[in-house]
Motif scaffolding. Sequence first.
Motif, PDB file in Angstrom:
ATOM      1  N   PRO A 164       0.610  -1.214   0.051  1.00  0.00           N
ATOM      2  CA  PRO A 164       0.018   0.112  -0.036  1.00  0.00           C
ATOM      3  C   PRO A 164       0.721   1.403  -0.002  1.00  0.00           C
ATOM      4  CG  PRO A 164      -0.091  -1.077   2.219  1.00  0.00           C
ATOM      5  CD  PRO A 164       0.493  -2.201   1.077  1.00  0.00           C
ATOM      6  N   ALA A 165       2.185   1.193   0.247  1.00  0.00           N
ATOM      7  CA  ALA A 165       2.866   2.358   0.375  1.00  0.00           C
ATOM      8  C   ALA A 165       3.449   2.859  -0.914  1.00  0.00           C
ATOM      9  CB  ALA A 165       4.197   2.302   1.468  1.00  0.00           C
ATOM     10  N   LEU A 166       3.466   1.946  -1.997  1.00  0.00           N
ATOM     11  CA  LEU A 166       3.732   2.102  -3.302  1.00  0.00           C
ATOM     12  C   LEU A 166       2.934   3.213  -3.897  1.00  0.00           C
ATOM     13  CD1 LEU A 166       5.348  -1.168  -4.650  1.00  0.00           C
ATOM     14  CD2 LEU A 166       6.562   0.907  -3.592  1.00  0.00           C
ATOM     15  N   THR A 167       3.044   4.443  -4.061  1.00  0.00           N
ATOM     16  CA  THR A 167       2.161   5.373  -4.600  1.00  0.00           C
ATOM     17  C   THR A 167       2.024   5.312  -5.838  1.00  0.00           C
ATOM     18  OG1 THR A 167       3.977   7.151  -4.476  1.00  0.00           O
ATOM     19  CG2 THR A 167       2.627   6.858  -2.589  1.00  0.00           C
ATOM     20  N   GLN A 188      -1.284   4.719 -10.873  1.00  0.00           N
ATOM     21  CA  GLN A 188      -1.886   3.864 -12.107  1.00  0.00           C
ATOM     22  C   GLN A 188      -3.258   3.464 -11.795  1.00  0.00           C
ATOM     23  OE1 GLN A 188       0.197   4.746 -14.742  1.00  0.00           O
ATOM     24  NE2 GLN A 188      -0.220   2.664 -15.456  1.00  0.00           N
ATOM     25  N   LEU A 189      -3.798   3.099 -10.736  1.00  0.00           N
ATOM     26  CA  LEU A 189      -5.171   2.765 -10.433  1.00  0.00           C
ATOM     27  C   LEU A 189      -6.016   3.811 -10.819  1.00  0.00           C
ATOM     28  CD1 LEU A 189      -7.079   0.606  -9.195  1.00  0.00           C
ATOM     29  CD2 LEU A 189      -6.552   1.711  -6.869  1.00  0.00           C
ATOM     30  N   VAL A 235      -3.375   8.540  -2.496  1.00  0.00           N
ATOM     31  CA  VAL A 235      -2.106   8.658  -2.860  1.00  0.00           C
ATOM     32  C   VAL A 235      -1.495  10.186  -1.903  1.00  0.00           C
ATOM     33  CG1 VAL A 235      -0.226   9.466  -4.574  1.00  0.00           C
ATOM     34  CG2 VAL A 235      -1.981   7.584  -5.054  1.00  0.00           C
ATOM     35  N   LEU A 236      -2.350  11.036  -1.873  1.00  0.00           N
ATOM     36  CA  LEU A 236      -1.999  12.257  -1.527  1.00  0.00           C
ATOM     37  C   LEU A 236      -1.779  12.197   0.132  1.00  0.00           C
ATOM     38  CD1 LEU A 236      -3.963  14.920  -3.528  1.00  0.00           C
ATOM     39  CD2 LEU A 236      -1.367  14.519  -3.475  1.00  0.00           C
TER      40      LEU A 236
END
Length: 336
Positions: free
Chosen positions: A217-220, A225-226, A246-247
Motif C-alpha cells: 500500500p505504500a507504493l504510491t 496507475q489505479l 496517494v496524497l
Amino acid sequence: MCGPCQNTLTGRSARRRSLECGRVQHLAHETDGLCAHGCLAAVGYTGQVMDKYTPRLMFQLLLAAFFILCVVVSPSMAQSGLMTGIVYDDRGEPIRGATMRAENPAAYPRTLTTTSDQKGRISLVGLRSGQWHFTVEYPGFQPTSFAMPITAASSSRPPRPVIVRMERIASLILAGPLEGVDVKLLRADLTAADEAYAKGDFDAAITGYSAALTKAPALTSIGLQLGNAYRQKKDTAKAVDAFETVLKADPANGTALYELGEIREGEGQLDVARDFYQKAATADPSWAKPVLQLGILASNQGQTDAAIEQLKKVAIVDPKSAEAVQAESLLQKISR
C-alpha cells in the motif's frame, strides 16, 4: 539535324561548334549528330549548357524533382508513428535517465535512442510503421526488452503509454515499503495489470493494480496507475478516491495533484482546478505541464496578462519540452 532546335550538324569531327537555336546557347561535340539542347542524355554527348535553361525546361526539371521527392520521402513520413512510456524501478519509483533503444531492420534509420525524464517519461517520434524492438537500460538494473507494432500517429487517438519496470541486478535487502512483501507475486500482479492497461482492458487493469496495492500500500506509483485506469474507464469518483489516497501518503505528489486538477477542470470547477495545478507546479518546479495548464486556464477565462505570465514561465521551467513549444504557439496567438 537536332530535333529540339532544328540545327543541322555536319561531319563527325570532335571539334566544338557553338549553336544558337533562339532559346538557349550551348556547345556540343559532334559525335552523335545532335546538339546539347534537349539531348543531354544522348549517347556520345560530351558538351555542356553554357548559358541558362529555358523557362519550359526549368519547369520540367523542377516538376521531375518534385515527383522524385514525393515518391521517395512522402510514404515514410506519412507512415511515421509515436511510442510513449514510463520507466519504473522494482519499487515503483520512476527512473530518470534510463536509455531506450528502438530497432527495426526494415526502417531507416534502423536505430533510434532517447532517455527518460525526471518522471520516468519516455517517448520516440518518427518511427516508421511496423514491428519495433525496444531495449531499456539503466546502470544497476537488468536490461528490459520488448517488441511491439507501431502504427501511424493520430492526433485524435494518441497511443497509450507503455509501462516499463526494471529490476535491480543485485539481490538487495528489502526494506521500507517492500519489507515483508512477496516481490514475485507483486511483480506478477503489476505485469498483468500493465499488460491489461496497454490493451485497453481497464477492468482487468484495475483488478491487478488493486491486488498489487493491497500487497504494497505504500507504493504510491501503483495508486497513480489505479487512478489512471479509473479515469480511462470514466469512473471519476473512484479515480478521485485513488488520487486522494496517494496524497494521504505523499501530500506533495505532483502527479496526483495534477490529475485532480484535470478532473476538476473537466467538471467546471475552475478555481479548484487552478489550485491543484498550482500545487502540482510547486511540488515539482521542473515540471512544465501544470504551468502550461495554468496558462491555458487563464487564457480560456480571458485573463490575458495572467495567461502570458504563465506561458512565458513554461519555457523557463523546461525549455526543451513539448509544453514549451505549445506555450510559444499559444503566446503567438494571444499577441495577434
